[in-house]
Design an enzyme around this catalytic site. Structure first.
Site, PDB file in Angstrom:
ATOM      1  N   ASP A 185       1.027  -1.179   0.023  1.00 51.37           N
ATOM      2  CA  ASP A 185      -0.064  -0.059  -0.047  1.00 51.37           C
ATOM      3  C   ASP A 185       0.853   1.157  -0.098  1.00 51.37           C
ATOM      4  OD1 ASP A 185      -2.790   1.199   0.100  1.00 51.37           O
ATOM      5  OD2 ASP A 185      -1.779   2.016   1.925  1.00 51.37           O
ATOM      6  N   GLU A 194       1.013   5.829   0.402  1.00 47.80           N
ATOM      7  CA  GLU A 194       0.290   7.080   0.969  1.00 47.80           C
ATOM      8  C   GLU A 194       1.105   8.223   0.136  1.00 47.80           C
ATOM      9  OE1 GLU A 194      -2.153   7.102   2.607  1.00 47.80           O
ATOM     10  OE2 GLU A 194      -2.189   5.044   3.406  1.00 47.80           O
ATOM     11  N   GLU A 228      -5.870  17.950   3.100  1.00 48.90           N
ATOM     12  CA  GLU A 228      -6.689  17.087   2.880  1.00 48.90           C
ATOM     13  C   GLU A 228      -5.903  15.808   2.903  1.00 48.90           C
ATOM     14  OE1 GLU A 228      -7.968  20.659   0.604  1.00 48.90           O
ATOM     15  OE2 GLU A 228      -6.133  19.653   0.715  1.00 48.90           O
ATOM     16  N   HIS A 248      -4.882   5.970   8.002  1.00 54.15           N
ATOM     17  CA  HIS A 248      -4.359   5.359   6.953  1.00 54.15           C
ATOM     18  C   HIS A 248      -2.707   5.499   7.230  1.00 54.15           C
ATOM     19  CE1 HIS A 248      -7.514   5.333   3.595  1.00 54.15           C
ATOM     20  NE2 HIS A 248      -8.096   5.659   4.901  1.00 54.15           N
ATOM     21  N   ASP A 280      -1.922  -0.853   6.712  1.00 50.93           N
ATOM     22  CA  ASP A 280      -3.109  -1.232   5.518  1.00 50.93           C
ATOM     23  C   ASP A 280      -2.493  -2.427   4.605  1.00 50.93           C
ATOM     24  OD1 ASP A 280      -4.322   0.865   6.663  1.00 50.93           O
ATOM     25  OD2 ASP A 280      -4.422   2.171   4.674  1.00 50.93           O
TER      26      ASP A 280
END
Length: 237
Positions: free
Chosen positions: A7, A9, A52, A150, A155
């Site tokens: 995963d 980010e 965000e 997250h 994850d």
């Protein structure tokens, strides 16, 4: 078979808009079982962190400012994944960012035929249901109580469990046959359980002894109006 579940980010939704990779976590599976080997790294994106994105993963520009550039860690990352299949959720998003970083490093891109997308697997297996990682963890009873924000490695660990369930669950390891590959590359006839030699053992004595039968009869005789008397069949004379 070795597989890598991973995963990422990022600072945003698309590398085409100048967004960068900031974290990657990888989990190694061998025959769909976690080996305990993993790879995890944060990267300095050399840009600001939109509020965000920080709200999703909690990684600030200040935190990432002293982390290595992806180009400084690329060899370690590529060595870990090797040539294994790569599994991700909504995989094209993650692969888009990884290939964008590889391109910036002047490295060969990862080919699409290595990609396994668990989002596509989930849509095929559970049409009409929710297919987020959280929803799939709930469906399969996978504990995600420690997932506050997250995080790439966390994850990836959760996704590894989801991937095993999507592809048959733990019972896939309980095969009652083995297969061999011939020199021509074809799968030979499986060795079936019925062809295996059977060793018979002497049966153990299990009948009640005379003493046990006597104790049982004495116990029964002391019962007051046992139920089976009422249920005994009526025999016509």
């Amino acid at each position: 078979m070795r597989e890598i579940v991973f995963d990422t980010e990022t600072t945003g939704l698309s590398p085409k808009d100048g967004h960068r990779l900031v974290e990657i976590g990888c989990v190694e599976l061998v025959n769909r079982v976690e080996t305990g080997n993993s790879y995890h790294a944060w990267f300095n994106p050399e840009r600001d962190m939109p509020i965000e994105a920080e709200a999703v993963h909690g990684l600030s520009a200040a935190f990432l400012s002293d982390k290595p550039l992806f180009s400084h860690s690329v060899d370690e990352f590529l060595a870990f994944i090797g040539d294994s299949p790569l599994i991700a959720h909504n995989a094209m998003f993650d692969f888009g960012f990884i290939n964008a970083e590889l391109e910036l490093c002047g490295r060969p891109l990862i080919l699409v035929d290595r990609i396994v997308d668990t989002l596509a697997l989930a849509r095929g297996r559970h049409p009409g249901a929710k297919h987020t990682l959280d929803a799939l963890c709930t469906r399969y009873g996978i504990d995600r109580s420690h997932r506050i924000k997250h995080g790439a490695l966390l994850d990836a660990q959760l996704l590894a469990q989801v991937y095993v369930e999507l592809t048959g669950g733990r019972q896939i390891g309980l095969m009652l046959r083995t297969e061999e590959t011939t020199a021509a590359g074809t799968v030979a006839e499986p060795i079936r359980l019925r062809n295996a030699p059977v060793t018979m053992r002497v049966p153990r004595p299990h009948a009640a002894s005379a003493e046990e039968l006597a104790r049982h009869a004495a116990f029964i005789s002391g019962l007051n109006d046992p139920l089976w008397h009422a249920l005994a069949p009526v025999v016509d004379p």
